[in-house]
Scaffold this active site. Structure first.
Site, PDB file in Angstrom:
ATOM      1  CG  HIS A 323       9.110   2.856  -0.336  1.00 51.12           C
ATOM      2  ND1 HIS A 323      10.378   3.371  -0.177  1.00 51.12           N
ATOM      3  CD2 HIS A 323       8.274   3.961  -0.871  1.00 51.12           C
ATOM      4  CE1 HIS A 323      10.604   4.337  -1.007  1.00 51.12           C
ATOM      5  NE2 HIS A 323       9.148   4.619  -1.426  1.00 51.12           N
ATOM      6  CG  ASP A 380       1.785   5.221  -4.950  1.00 51.77           C
ATOM      7  OD1 ASP A 380       1.701   6.482  -5.663  1.00 51.77           O
ATOM      8  OD2 ASP A 380       2.909   4.900  -5.192  1.00 51.77           O
TER       9      ASP A 380
END
Ligand code: ACO
Length: 461
Positions: A323, A380
Site C-alpha cells: 500500500h 482487497d
C-alpha cells in the site's frame, strides 16, 4: 464558478506553525524561509504554496509521494502504525458498532447523527433510490458483455444529463441533492449493470429494506421467487461498505477533487473517480487478487509465485499486497479477515482459494523481501474472497468498492468546494523534451528502410 468569500485573514492558515524551513540555492547562495504547518496530528509539512511565485523554482514529486495536495478534516491515516480514523473515530469501532448509513452521515457532515438526524438522512437517501425510467433505454445501449465498471463510468456521468436540478455547484441545496442522489442510486446502478449482463429485468429498489439488504436483493433476487435476506450477509455487505467508505487522498479521490476543481458538475466528478478506481493498482486489485489465486491454482505453487513477485525482471506483483501509505497491517484488512471467516462459516464454504490465500499470506508475511519492504495484505486481499463466496461475479468486485467509496468522494468534493485555499488543480512538470526546433517538410525528412515498429513507438517500461 463563483469565488468563495474569505472568512479568515490570509496567512492565518489552519495548522500554521511558528517554525519554518530554509531553502538554499547552492548555486547562488540565495535562501528563502518556507513556513511549516502541522496537522491535528501527523506529519509536519513545508508550505510551498508561494514557492514558485517567490523563487521561480518548482518541486518534482511524481505520484505525489511527498505532497499534501489539500487540507482536509475527514480522514486520518498513520501508515506506520496502521491507524485509520474517520472524523476522529477508528475504523475498527465504526465497523463493529456503526452502520454504513451512519458512517455516510459522519463523513459527509462531520459528526455522528442524533436519532432524528439519522432517521431523516435514511429517509432522504431512500427517497432517491429509483432510477429515471429512461435509464432503462440507456442501459440497453451497452453490450451485454460490457464490464460493469464501464457501465458505471457511463451511467454515473450520464446522471448529469438526467438530473438538471442538481448540477449548479454554487447552489448549496443542489450540492446536497446531488450528494444524496449519488449515495442513494449507486446500489441501483451497480445491481442493474449486473442484471443487464444476465439479461434479467431490473428489480425495483425496496425502501422498506436497509441499504445493504436492498443491494443484496437487487443483485440476487429472481423475479419469480421470494428473496430471503441472510442477516449475516447483509451485515457483511454493510461492513465492506464501511471499510471502503473513505481513504483520504487516494488516486480516485484525488481525481474527483481535480475534476471538481474546475467547477465540473458532481456527477461528472464521481464518474471520473470511478474511472480512476477501476485500475488494478487501485480498486481493481480485489478482482486481480481472485484472478491471481486462480492462476496460482494450488498451495504447492505459492513458492514459485512469491519468487516471481520478487524478481525485478518479472512484472508480476502479488495482488492485494502493499500500500502506498500503510507500511504496517492495513487496519481494514484485519476487520475484513474476520468478516471473511464469518461469511464462509455461515455459507458453509470450505473454499480452496481461501486456503491458498491463507498460505500466501503466511509465506509473504515471513519472507524477507516482503518484511523489508513492509508489504502487508491490504483490504482487497480479503474482500474479493468474501464477495466471491456471496456469489458476486469477479467483475462486480470493483463496483462494490465504488458503491462504498461514493460517500468518500462526495464528502471530499463538498469539502473542496468550501475550502478557501482551493484553486483549479494544475500541476507543473519537469520538461525533458526538445528545445525549440524548426519544422521540416515531409519530403525533406529522409526515409526509413523498414516500417517503424509500433511497440517501439509506444515502448518504454
Ligand atoms: N508485490 C511485489 N513487490 C511489490 C509489491 C507487490 N504487491 N508492491 C510493492 N512492491 C515492491 C516494488 O517492486 C518496489 O520495490 P523496489 O523498491 O525494489 O523497486 C517496492 O515494493 C515499493 O513499491 P512501489 O510500487 O514503489 O510502491 P507504491 O507505493 O508506488 O505502490 C501499490 C503501492 C500500487 C499498492 C503496490 O504495492 C502494488 O502494486 N500492490 C499490488 C496491487 C494492490 O494490491 N493494490 C491495492 C491498493 S489498496 C487499494 O487501492 C484499496
Amino acid at each position: 464558478m463563483s469565488r468563495k468569500p474569505r472568512t479568515s485573514a490570509p496567512g492565518a492558515a489552519k495548522g500554521a506553525d511558528a517554525s519554518s524551513f530554509t531553502l538554499t540555492d547552492n548555486a547562488t547562495g540565495q535562501s528563502w524561509q518556507l513556513p511549516a504547518r502541522t496537522g491535528a496530528f501527523g506529519n509536519r509539512l513545508i508550505d510551498i504554496k508561494k514557492l514558485y511565485g517567490d523563487t521561480g523554482v518548482l518541486t518534482y514529486d511524481p505520484g505525489f509521494t511527498s505532497t499534501a495536495s489539500c487540507q482536509s478534516d475527514i480522514t486520518f491515516i498513520d501508515g506506520e502504525k496502521g491507524v485509520l480514523l474517520h472524523r476522529g473515530y477508528s475504523i475498527e469501532e465504526l465497523a463493529s458498532r456503526s452502520d454504513f448509513m451512519e458512517t455516510c452521515y459522519l463523513l459527509l457532515y462531520g459528526e455522528l447523527p442524533t436519532p432524528e438526524q439519522k432517521a431523516s438522512f435514511d429517509a432522504d437517501i431512500k427517497n432517491h433510490t429509483l432510477m429515471h425510467d429512461q435509464f432503462i433505454s440507456f442501459y440497453k445501449g451497452f453490450m451485454r458483455n460490457a464490464h460493469p465498471m464501464a457501465i458505471m463510468v457511463g451511467v454515473v456521468g450520464a446522471l448529469s444529463a438526467f438530473y438538471h436540478d442538481s448540477i449548479d455547484i454554487n447552489d448549496l441545496s443542489q450540492r446536497q441533492l446531488a450528494a444524496h442522489r449519488l449515495i442513494a442510486k449507486m446500489p441501483t446502478i451497480g445491481a442493474y449493470a449486473y442484471k443487464y449482463s444476465l439479461g434479467m429485468s431490473f428489480p425495483m429498489p425496496r425502501n422498506d429494506l436497509s441499504y445493504p439488504e436492498n443491494l443484496l436483493r437487487m443483485m440476487f433476487s429472481n423475479p419469480a421467487e421470494e428473496y430471503k435476506i441472510n442477516p449475516v450477509l447483509a451485515r457483511a455487505i454493510d461492513r465492506i461498505l464501511i471499510l471502503h467508505a473513505d481513504h483520504e487522498q487516494n488516486a480516485s479521490t484525488s481525481t474527483v477533487r481535480l475534476a471538481g476543481s474546475s467547477g465540473a458538475n458532481p456527477y461528472a466528478c464521481i464518474a471520473a473517480g470511478i474511472a480512476s478506481l477501476w485500475g488494478p493498482a487501485h480498486g481493481g486489485a480485489n478482482e486481480a487478487v481472485l484472478k491471481m489465486l486462480e492462476e496460482i491454482g494450488g498451495v504447492e505453487r505459492v513458492g514459485e509465485y512469491i519468487a516471481r513477485a520478487k524478481d525485478k525482471s518479472d512484472s508480476f506483483r502479488l495482488m492485494g499486497f502493499g500500500h502506498r501509505v500503510y507500511k504496517n497491517y492495513d487496519p481494514r484488512a484485519t476487520v475484513m479477515r474476520k468478516t471473511c471467516h464469518e461469511v464462509l462459516g455461515v455459507l458453509g464454504i470450505d473454499d480452496p482459494k481461501l486456503k491458498l490465500a491463507m498460505a500466501l499470506e503466511k509465506i509473504a508475511l515471513e519472507d524477507d523481501y516482503f518484511v523489508e519492504k513492509k508489504l502487508y495484505p491490504n483490504v482487497d486481499f480479503y474482500s474479493g474472497i468474501i464477495l466471491k463466496a456471496m456469489g458476486f461475479p469477479t467483475s462486480m468486485f470493483t463496483v462494490m468498492f465504488a458503491i462504498g467509496r461514493t460517500v468518500g468522494w462526495v464528502s471530499h468534493w463538498k469539502e473542496m468546494l468550501k475550502d478557501e485555499d482551493q484553486k483549479i488543480g494544475r500541476p507543473r512538470q519537469l520538461y525533458l523534451g526538445h528545445k525549440k526546433r524548426k519544422y521540416i517538410p515531409i519530403d525533406n525528412r529522409g526515409h526509413t528502410d523498414k516500417k517503424t515498429s509500433w511497440s517501439w513507438l509506444w515502448g518504454g517500461r
